[in-house]
Design a protein around this motif. Structure first.
Motif, PDB file in Angstrom:
ATOM      1  N   SER A   1      -0.354 -15.152  -9.313  1.00 54.18           N
ATOM      2  CA  SER A   1      -0.253 -14.285 -10.483  1.00 54.18           C
ATOM      3  C   SER A   1       0.431 -14.994 -11.639  1.00 54.18           C
ATOM      4  O   SER A   1       1.098 -16.021 -11.477  1.00 54.18           O
ATOM      5  CB  SER A   1       0.523 -13.017 -10.120  1.00 54.18           C
ATOM      6  N   ARG A   2       0.281 -14.413 -12.816  1.00 50.31           N
ATOM      7  CA  ARG A   2       0.941 -14.940 -14.014  1.00 50.31           C
ATOM      8  C   ARG A   2       2.466 -14.896 -13.877  1.00 50.31           C
ATOM      9  O   ARG A   2       3.135 -15.861 -14.250  1.00 50.31           O
ATOM     10  CB  ARG A   2       0.477 -14.121 -15.221  1.00 50.31           C
ATOM     11  N   PRO A   3       3.059 -13.823 -13.329  1.00 53.37           N
ATOM     12  CA  PRO A   3       4.517 -13.846 -13.144  1.00 53.37           C
ATOM     13  C   PRO A   3       4.985 -14.971 -12.235  1.00 53.37           C
ATOM     14  O   PRO A   3       6.041 -15.564 -12.464  1.00 53.37           O
ATOM     15  CB  PRO A   3       4.810 -12.470 -12.538  1.00 53.37           C
ATOM     16  N   PHE A   4       4.193 -15.277 -11.183  1.00 49.99           N
ATOM     17  CA  PHE A   4       4.590 -16.386 -10.313  1.00 49.99           C
ATOM     18  C   PHE A   4       4.597 -17.694 -11.103  1.00 49.99           C
ATOM     19  O   PHE A   4       5.564 -18.473 -11.029  1.00 49.99           O
ATOM     20  CB  PHE A   4       3.627 -16.501  -9.135  1.00 49.99           C
ATOM     21  N   LEU A   5       3.525 -17.966 -11.833  1.00 49.13           N
ATOM     22  CA  LEU A   5       3.451 -19.209 -12.588  1.00 49.13           C
ATOM     23  C   LEU A   5       4.547 -19.290 -13.636  1.00 49.13           C
ATOM     24  O   LEU A   5       5.180 -20.333 -13.815  1.00 49.13           O
ATOM     25  CB  LEU A   5       2.074 -19.335 -13.243  1.00 49.13           C
ATOM     26  N   ARG A   6       4.794 -18.162 -14.325  1.00 49.31           N
ATOM     27  CA  ARG A   6       5.829 -18.188 -15.346  1.00 49.31           C
ATOM     28  C   ARG A   6       7.211 -18.363 -14.723  1.00 49.31           C
ATOM     29  O   ARG A   6       8.032 -19.145 -15.222  1.00 49.31           O
ATOM     30  CB  ARG A   6       5.768 -16.889 -16.157  1.00 49.31           C
ATOM     31  N   GLY A   7       7.475 -17.662 -13.629  1.00 45.42           N
ATOM     32  CA  GLY A   7       8.765 -17.818 -12.967  1.00 45.42           C
ATOM     33  C   GLY A   7       8.957 -19.218 -12.427  1.00 45.42           C
ATOM     34  O   GLY A   7      10.045 -19.808 -12.546  1.00 45.42           O
TER      35      GLY A   7
ATOM     36  N   PHE B   1       0.627 -30.452  -0.963  1.00 47.07           N
ATOM     37  CA  PHE B   1      -0.306 -29.350  -1.166  1.00 47.07           C
ATOM     38  C   PHE B   1       0.103 -28.522  -2.383  1.00 47.07           C
ATOM     39  O   PHE B   1      -0.747 -28.124  -3.195  1.00 47.07           O
ATOM     40  CB  PHE B   1      -0.343 -28.473   0.088  1.00 47.07           C
ATOM     41  N   LEU B   2       1.400 -28.279  -2.540  1.00 46.08           N
ATOM     42  CA  LEU B   2       1.876 -27.516  -3.700  1.00 46.08           C
ATOM     43  C   LEU B   2       1.649 -28.290  -4.995  1.00 46.08           C
ATOM     44  O   LEU B   2       1.349 -27.699  -6.033  1.00 46.08           O
ATOM     45  CB  LEU B   2       3.364 -27.194  -3.530  1.00 46.08           C
ATOM     46  N   ILE B   3       1.797 -29.620  -4.945  1.00 48.42           N
ATOM     47  CA  ILE B   3       1.528 -30.430  -6.136  1.00 48.42           C
ATOM     48  C   ILE B   3       0.077 -30.256  -6.572  1.00 48.42           C
ATOM     49  O   ILE B   3      -0.222 -30.060  -7.759  1.00 48.42           O
ATOM     50  CB  ILE B   3       1.836 -31.918  -5.853  1.00 48.42           C
ATOM     51  N   GLY B   4      -0.840 -30.323  -5.614  1.00 46.81           N
ATOM     52  CA  GLY B   4      -2.252 -30.152  -5.939  1.00 46.81           C
ATOM     53  C   GLY B   4      -2.556 -28.769  -6.487  1.00 46.81           C
ATOM     54  O   GLY B   4      -3.280 -28.628  -7.485  1.00 46.81           O
ATOM     55  N   MET B   5      -2.015 -27.730  -5.849  1.00 45.61           N
ATOM     56  CA  MET B   5      -2.278 -26.372  -6.295  1.00 45.61           C
ATOM     57  C   MET B   5      -1.711 -26.131  -7.688  1.00 45.61           C
ATOM     58  O   MET B   5      -2.384 -25.584  -8.571  1.00 45.61           O
ATOM     59  CB  MET B   5      -1.688 -25.375  -5.304  1.00 45.61           C
ATOM     60  N   LEU B   6      -0.469 -26.546  -7.904  1.00 44.23           N
ATOM     61  CA  LEU B   6       0.161 -26.332  -9.208  1.00 44.23           C
ATOM     62  C   LEU B   6      -0.569 -27.108 -10.296  1.00 44.23           C
ATOM     63  O   LEU B   6      -0.801 -26.585 -11.399  1.00 44.23           O
ATOM     64  CB  LEU B   6       1.629 -26.749  -9.153  1.00 44.23           C
TER      65      LEU B   6
ATOM     66  N   VAL C   1      13.310 -13.640  -8.533  1.00 42.41           N
ATOM     67  CA  VAL C   1      13.517 -14.190  -7.188  1.00 42.41           C
ATOM     68  C   VAL C   1      13.197 -15.680  -7.167  1.00 42.41           C
ATOM     69  O   VAL C   1      13.967 -16.487  -6.612  1.00 42.41           O
ATOM     70  CB  VAL C   1      12.636 -13.423  -6.163  1.00 42.41           C
ATOM     71  N   ILE C   2      12.076 -16.071  -7.774  1.00 41.16           N
ATOM     72  CA  ILE C   2      11.705 -17.490  -7.796  1.00 41.16           C
ATOM     73  C   ILE C   2      12.754 -18.316  -8.524  1.00 41.16           C
ATOM     74  O   ILE C   2      13.169 -19.392  -8.060  1.00 41.16           O
ATOM     75  CB  ILE C   2      10.327 -17.666  -8.447  1.00 41.16           C
ATOM     76  N   LEU C   3      13.206 -17.817  -9.668  1.00 38.75           N
ATOM     77  CA  LEU C   3      14.212 -18.545 -10.458  1.00 38.75           C
ATOM     78  C   LEU C   3      15.512 -18.686  -9.683  1.00 38.75           C
ATOM     79  O   LEU C   3      16.104 -19.774  -9.615  1.00 38.75           O
ATOM     80  CB  LEU C   3      14.442 -17.807 -11.781  1.00 38.75           C
ATOM     81  N   ALA C   4      15.980 -17.588  -9.063  1.00 39.30           N
ATOM     82  CA  ALA C   4      17.257 -17.615  -8.350  1.00 39.30           C
ATOM     83  C   ALA C   4      17.200 -18.530  -7.128  1.00 39.30           C
ATOM     84  O   ALA C   4      18.113 -19.348  -6.907  1.00 39.30           O
ATOM     85  CB  ALA C   4      17.653 -16.193  -7.936  1.00 39.30           C
ATOM     86  N   VAL C   5      16.140 -18.420  -6.342  1.00 41.48           N
ATOM     87  CA  VAL C   5      16.046 -19.249  -5.133  1.00 41.48           C
ATOM     88  C   VAL C   5      15.943 -20.724  -5.500  1.00 41.48           C
ATOM     89  O   VAL C   5      16.556 -21.583  -4.850  1.00 41.48           O
ATOM     90  CB  VAL C   5      14.828 -18.805  -4.288  1.00 41.48           C
TER      91      VAL C   5
ATOM     92  N   ALA D   1       7.842 -21.866  -1.975  1.00 43.46           N
ATOM     93  CA  ALA D   1       7.341 -21.212  -0.758  1.00 43.46           C
ATOM     94  C   ALA D   1       7.504 -19.705  -0.832  1.00 43.46           C
ATOM     95  O   ALA D   1       6.573 -18.944  -0.513  1.00 43.46           O
ATOM     96  CB  ALA D   1       8.067 -21.775   0.460  1.00 43.46           C
ATOM     97  N   ILE D   2       8.670 -19.239  -1.264  1.00 48.71           N
ATOM     98  CA  ILE D   2       8.895 -17.796  -1.357  1.00 48.71           C
ATOM     99  C   ILE D   2       8.009 -17.174  -2.432  1.00 48.71           C
ATOM    100  O   ILE D   2       7.439 -16.087  -2.252  1.00 48.71           O
ATOM    101  CB  ILE D   2      10.386 -17.523  -1.634  1.00 48.71           C
ATOM    102  N   GLY D   3       7.851 -17.860  -3.565  1.00 53.55           N
ATOM    103  CA  GLY D   3       6.995 -17.333  -4.628  1.00 53.55           C
ATOM    104  C   GLY D   3       5.545 -17.199  -4.191  1.00 53.55           C
ATOM    105  O   GLY D   3       4.899 -16.172  -4.430  1.00 53.55           O
ATOM    106  N   ILE D   4       5.020 -18.244  -3.523  1.00 62.64           N
ATOM    107  CA  ILE D   4       3.638 -18.176  -3.047  1.00 62.64           C
ATOM    108  C   ILE D   4       3.502 -17.098  -1.978  1.00 62.64           C
ATOM    109  O   ILE D   4       2.521 -16.343  -1.948  1.00 62.64           O
ATOM    110  CB  ILE D   4       3.200 -19.546  -2.493  1.00 62.64           C
ATOM    111  N   GLY D   5       4.507 -17.000  -1.091  1.00 61.91           N
ATOM    112  CA  GLY D   5       4.457 -15.965  -0.058  1.00 61.91           C
ATOM    113  C   GLY D   5       4.421 -14.563  -0.642  1.00 61.91           C
ATOM    114  O   GLY D   5       3.615 -13.720  -0.225  1.00 61.91           O
ATOM    115  N   LEU D   6       5.280 -14.302  -1.638  1.00 58.40           N
ATOM    116  CA  LEU D   6       5.297 -12.975  -2.254  1.00 58.40           C
ATOM    117  C   LEU D   6       4.002 -12.695  -3.016  1.00 58.40           C
ATOM    118  O   LEU D   6       3.480 -11.568  -2.985  1.00 58.40           O
ATOM    119  CB  LEU D   6       6.499 -12.860  -3.196  1.00 58.40           C
ATOM    120  N   SER D   7       3.463 -13.705  -3.689  1.00 60.46           N
ATOM    121  CA  SER D   7       2.205 -13.512  -4.418  1.00 60.46           C
ATOM    122  C   SER D   7       1.058 -13.207  -3.461  1.00 60.46           C
ATOM    123  O   SER D   7       0.242 -12.313  -3.715  1.00 60.46           O
ATOM    124  CB  SER D   7       1.881 -14.754  -5.243  1.00 60.46           C
TER     125      SER D   7
END
Length: 779
Positions: free
Chosen positions: A291-297, A441-446, A576-580, A591-597
């Motif tokens: 989601s957009r909030p995940f990417l922005r966070g 994997f996260l580098i590729g996805m991002l 949550v993403i910013l704090a963690v 990991a937590i951001g992708i999991g929640l999304s």
């Protein structure tokens, strides 16, 4: 009821189903009309022919069908606007077309080819059909119908866009492409050195490799002409975390440049292979998963992490950080605490150079931003290059290196030779592959998500005719570019909107600007590396801090928007993403951001959206009874349920429970602790409006069969309204699963809810008559 007393069969729209149980009088359920509609139906005696002719005299124009398709026109004169307008009549057949066709067949038979030629042609045709995909085969048929030449070169050009734009390239574009390449090189080559040295913790030349190789590869395979790929702060930071983790695990030392370059090459190779395989398997739709909030966070968290990380070299605290335990590889909070508690240990000249450099960069950036709308030529001003060159000249002339200011030093390849080829997937690298797998994997996805945003922003303008933006081809192009770059241990490079916008604003017209950028970078690597020796590291860190600030400054706009619409879920995800990320680590935050999304996506996909329908008074229209139940009428003895979506394994898990709630309470929002509120007699007939069920899988079909069977076992009649056509796969599934037979045959599938209601009344009338007849016999 004797057969002679039964009325004629009902005709239900364009698909007539024979019935012999319709009453002589019109259904009382369907007689709710407005005064105007009644008068119109009385006056109307004939119906104009159309695509679907109905013979029910009670149907008038005041229904759900738009008036444009009946007797109103948008304007005078012929309409030829396309699909959504009434079409012009088909052209008459050509005179003698049939005779010519027959003649051509006769000619072909009389001149039959030899068996050798026929076998050769059949072999080619068979091979072509085997290789071509279903969509390509269909395209070939369409091309033949419209007289378009169908050739393999057409499909090859689609998958290798270089073959498209190079044929259309004009020499007049070369000036703009070269100017854009020079401008991007002057602005971003110093950034590449800084990303590699300060964020990725690899030799600085590996940052230049990302500009020497990746833009060239993307120019051959990419589908967005104006996008320029290159190293980004986020990907470089993630590479740095892999390198640090490798050192922490005892794989090598901090000063082992060869190992660091090798680890970076392995990580980039995994990221490139991941993205490439995603493109091959057509997973381009994944750009909509996060989601957009995940990417922005996440981007804001990266900005904060980078900004605080670079405070240490900018303030001259490198020596103190090396001696302090747990700072170099600690969390962002630990580094911030270290900076605040060790300000007295700073190196004054280094801090002065770094702070002044950051201030000058930010001031020039703001001046350019304000002047560019009025004076577009300001975009050509190489502000960052001027700051870097001026600081290098001052470092050389004032001998800052001897006064304690760290400089970039000798820029050379870790192996001692430039462009050394190294296979990142060697068996000897298996330990590094296991360590880097998750983060790569996260580098590729991002990188793909960021590239997708840039491509969608730039790809709408068709500068090169025939180049169409495709997420799947973008994945292939980005993956191939990083795979080749990984063989030379380059840091990851993906598309960036800011860099691509500079390309467009400074005259770039085609992917040739990317090729020229690669050529300029190769020239720098081969001939200009000694000139980079005196670049002050605090100035390079200041450049990165400016980028980090640009990542952070976009967050307040999104936060304000979500506050305005009360999007607490989106704000919570960002927080949550910013704090963690700040308090723990970047990898855990991702990991937590992708999991929640993904949990949000799964929750949205698995939630059934069935609705109970009620009739709008004095009309034949039906609406969702959950929204305004007081404004709707409910038909006695009937439960009308609308299924507005395809039925799959994902959304049928809770379908039975939600249907049960509708039966008990008449709403899906009631708490299950309540006793039954809706009488059992209200559910004698179940009508499913399945207009939205455009597809079903095996699991969805099985659940629907179980639901229908359960209703039939309880003696409940089941009807389906607005089904798909008989040629659709959904209809075949309904027949093969036995659902059609369970409900009582094809006549239980009608064109509209009102037809189903009429049938319920007919069957109620027949049962009532049969019961009355039986009681008379008993008496």
């Amino acid at each position: 009821m004797p057969p002679s007393s039964r009325p004629p069969s009902i005709t239900t729209g364009s698909r007539p189903y024979p019935h012999d149980h319709a009453p002589l009088t019109p259904s009382g359920l369907r007689q709710s009309r407005t005064v105007s509609s009644s008068s119109m139906s009385d006056d109307t005696t004939e119906h104009p022919p159309g695509p679907s002719t109905r013979h029910d005299a009670s149907i008038d124009d005041t229904n759900e069908t738009t008036s444009l398709l009946h007797n109103e026109r948008a304007h005078d004169g012929p309409c030829d606007h396309g699909t959504f307008s009434p079409r012009v009549s088909s052209p008459p057949p050509r005179v003698g077309a049939l005779d010519a066709e027959i003649g051509s067949v006769a000619d072909s038979e009389s001149s039959a080819p030899s068996s050798e030629t026929q076998l050769k042609g059949n072999w080619r045709k068979t091979f072509s059909n085997k290789v071509k995909s279903k969509k390509m085969t269909k395209s070939s048929t369409l091309a033949q119908q419209h007289g378009v030449k169908d050739s393999w070169s057409m499909y090859l050009s689609y998958y290798v866009p270089f073959l498209i734009w190079i044929k259309q390239y004009k020499w007049s574009w070369l000036k703009g492409d070269f100017t854009a390449a020079i401008t991007i090189a002057s602005m971003y080559l110093p950034m590449a050195l800084s990303y590699a040295d300060n964020l990725a913790h690899v030799p600085p030349i590996n940052g230049l490799y990302a500009f020497a190789i990746n833009p060239f590869m993307y120019a051959l395979l990419g589908s967005c002409p104006l996008m320029v790929v290159g190293p980004e702060a986020a990907g470089s930071l993630l590479i740095g975390s892999i390198v640090k983790n490798s050192i922490d695990l005892g794989r090598g030392e901090d000063d082992n440049a060869v190992l660091q370059a090798k680890v970076a090459g392995v990580a980039v190779g995994i990221a490139g292979a991941t993205v490439f395989l995603m493109g091959v398997f057509r997973l381009g739709f994944l750009d909509s998963v996060l989601s957009r909030p995940f990417l922005r966070g996440f981007i804001s968290a990266i900005g904060v992490v980078i900004f605080i990380d670079q405070l240490i070299p900018v303030l001259g605290l490198n020596r103190a950080a090396k001696t302090a335990p747990g700072v170099a590889h600690g969390s962002t909070v630990q580094k911030l605490e270290f900076v605040l508690t060790h300000l007295s240990d700073r190196h004054n000249l280094t801090a002065l150079v770094g702070i002044v450099g950051f201030v000058v960069i930010m001031v020039l950036r703001e001046i350019k931003r304000r002047l560019q709308p009025r004076y577009p030529g300001v975009a050509y001003f190489p502000d960052r290059l001027i700051v870097v060159v001026l600081s290098a000249v001052l470092a050389w002339s004032l001998d800052w290196e001897q006064q304690g200011v760290p400089v970039l030093g000798k820029v050379e390849a870790a192996s001692g030779h430039v462009f050394t080829f190294r296979n990142p997937f060697q068996l000897s690298h298996m330990t590094h592959i296991r360590d880097a797998m998750g983060t790569s994997f996260l580098i590729g996805m991002l990188g793909f998500f960021e590239s997708s945003v840039a491509a969608k922003s730039l790809g709408g303008q068709e500068i090169v005719e025939g180049m169409q933006l495709s997420p799947n081809r973008e994945l292939v192009a980005l993956g191939a570019a990083n795979l080749v770059g990984a063989c030379f241990m380059a840091i990851p490079a993906f598309g960036g909107y800011g860099r691509s916008k500079v390309n467009k604003s400074t005259g770039g017209k085609s992917p040739m600007s990317s090729i020229l950028l690669s050529i300029i970078t190769v020239i720098c690597i081969l001939f200009l590396l000694p000139w980079f020796y005196y670049l002050p590291k605090p100035v390079l860190s200041a450049l990165i801090m400016a980028v980090a600030w640009s990542l952070i400054e976009e967050a307040p706009h999104d936060v304000k928007f979500f506050l305005q619409i009360k999007g607490w879920t989106e704000l919570s995800l960002m927080a949550v993403i910013l704090a963690v990320t700040i308090f723990f680590s970047l990898n855990l935050g991702i990991a937590i951001g992708i999991g929640l999304s993904l949990l949000q996506v799964i929750r949205h996909a698995t939630r059934p959206r069935i609705q109970i329908l009620g009739r709008v008074p004095n009309s034949d229209r039906f609406a969702n009874a959950e929204e305004h139940p007081e404004e709707l009428e409910f038909v006695e003895g009937c439960l009308i349920v609308k299924i507005p979506e395809p039925l799959t394994f994902a959304n049928t898990g809770e379908l039975k429970n939600r249907l049960r709630r509708l039966e008990l309470y008449g709403t899906a929002n009631a708490h299950p602790a309540l006793p039954r509120l809706r009488p059992q007699a209200s559910n004698r007939n179940i009508i499913f409006d399945i207009h939205g069920v455009t597809s079903m899988d095996g699991s969805g079909t099985q659940v629907l069969e179980e639901i229908v069977r359960n209703y039939r076992d309880r003696g409940v009649r089941v009807f389906f309204s607005r089904p798909v056509s008989r040629d659709n796969k959904v209809w075949h599934l309904l027949e093969r699963s036995g659902i059609v037979e369970l409900v009582g045959g094809r006549h239980r599938f009608v064109d509209d809810v009102k037809d189903a209601l009429r049938m319920t009344e007919i069957e109620d009338f027949e049962e009532t008559g049969a019961c009355a007849h039986a009681s008379d016999n008993l008496s």
